[in-house]
Design a protein around this motif. Structure first.
Motif, PDB file in Angstrom:
ATOM      1  N   ARG A  61       0.841  -1.218   0.000  1.00 55.72           N
ATOM      2  CA  ARG A  61       0.000   0.000   0.000  1.00 55.72           C
ATOM      3  C   ARG A  61       0.867   1.255   0.000  1.00 55.72           C
ATOM      4  O   ARG A  61       0.548   2.245  -0.658  1.00 55.72           O
ATOM      5  N   ASP A 101       2.375   1.631  -3.526  1.00 55.61           N
ATOM      6  CA  ASP A 101       1.357   2.108  -4.463  1.00 55.61           C
ATOM      7  C   ASP A 101       1.067   3.595  -4.260  1.00 55.61           C
ATOM      8  O   ASP A 101       0.922   4.351  -5.230  1.00 55.61           O
ATOM      9  N   ALA A 102       0.998   4.024  -3.003  1.00 52.92           N
ATOM     10  CA  ALA A 102       0.739   5.445  -2.712  1.00 52.92           C
ATOM     11  C   ALA A 102       1.917   6.309  -3.151  1.00 52.92           C
ATOM     12  O   ALA A 102       1.723   7.402  -3.695  1.00 52.92           O
ATOM     13  N   GLU A 162       1.729   6.734  -6.846  1.00 55.21           N
ATOM     14  CA  GLU A 162       0.711   7.734  -7.178  1.00 55.21           C
ATOM     15  C   GLU A 162       1.270   9.145  -6.963  1.00 55.21           C
ATOM     16  O   GLU A 162       1.071  10.034  -7.794  1.00 55.21           O
ATOM     17  N   VAL A 175      -3.045  12.269  -2.352  1.00 53.03           N
ATOM     18  CA  VAL A 175      -2.997  10.807  -2.423  1.00 53.03           C
ATOM     19  C   VAL A 175      -3.838  10.267  -1.265  1.00 53.03           C
ATOM     20  O   VAL A 175      -3.522  10.494  -0.103  1.00 53.03           O
ATOM     21  N   GLU A 176      -4.900   9.552  -1.586  1.00 54.88           N
ATOM     22  CA  GLU A 176      -5.858   9.105  -0.569  1.00 54.88           C
ATOM     23  C   GLU A 176      -5.207   8.357   0.594  1.00 54.88           C
ATOM     24  O   GLU A 176      -5.522   8.609   1.762  1.00 54.88           O
ATOM     25  N   ALA A 177      -4.287   7.453   0.307  1.00 55.29           N
ATOM     26  CA  ALA A 177      -3.662   6.665   1.379  1.00 55.29           C
ATOM     27  C   ALA A 177      -2.884   7.551   2.353  1.00 55.29           C
ATOM     28  O   ALA A 177      -2.832   7.259   3.545  1.00 55.29           O
ATOM     29  N   VAL A 203       1.032   4.977   5.668  1.00 49.98           N
ATOM     30  CA  VAL A 203      -0.302   4.468   5.341  1.00 49.98           C
ATOM     31  C   VAL A 203      -0.963   3.840   6.568  1.00 49.98           C
ATOM     32  O   VAL A 203      -1.701   2.873   6.456  1.00 49.98           O
TER      33      VAL A 203
END
Length: 143
Positions: free
Chosen positions: A26, A29-30, A33, A90-92, A111
């Motif tokens: 996670r 991935d963040a 992004e 970035v949402e996370a 995260v």
């Protein structure tokens, strides 16, 4: 090309003392992004930390780095306040942790489950607004 994502490789997150790498996908991935939003390379200055290394550098006893869910990052030419604004997109990270270290030229992102924000100036924790105000475009990042 990275082995964890388009731009990130496992070795970037390795503990500086033992080379061990435990990294949460996670987080990777963040960070990918964030890198895509920035359009610039993101340098991981600290990723996973084993307990011994975390103690040696004076890291928080419950640091997210110990869990492989955090990274300290820098982007060449981008002051910490701007990195912070990108991380908020970035949402996370928006729902996790973001710390701003303007005198050191980096931000911390993680995260974790739950939102946390802080700043640090001259080795002391300060209100986030104060840390953001003190970035003043003074870029220390050397990514």
């Amino acid at each position: 090309m990275g082995d964890l994502s388009k731009n990130f490789s496992r070795h970037e997150f390795a503990c500086r003392c033992c080379g061990r790498t435990e990294i949460n996908q996670r987080l990777v991935d963040a960070l990918q992004e964030l890198r895509d939003l920035a359009g610039l390379p993101v340098r991981v200055t600290s990723g996973y930390r084993c307990p011994e290394h975390n103690r040696t550098i004076g890291g928080a006893t419950r640091s997210q780095h110990l869990l492989g869910t955090a990274a300290d990052i820098a982007v060449r030419g981008m002051p910490p306040a701007e990195m912070y604004r990108l991380a908020e997109d970035v949402e996370a990270f928006r729902n996790g942790g973001i710390g701003v270290y303007p005198d050191k030229g980096f931000i911390h992102v993680d995260v974790r489950d739950g939102r946390a924000r802080w700043g640090q100036l001259d080795g002391k924790y300060v209100a986030l607004a104060k840390a953001l105000k003190n970035t003043g475009g003074n870029d220390h990042a050397t990514a």
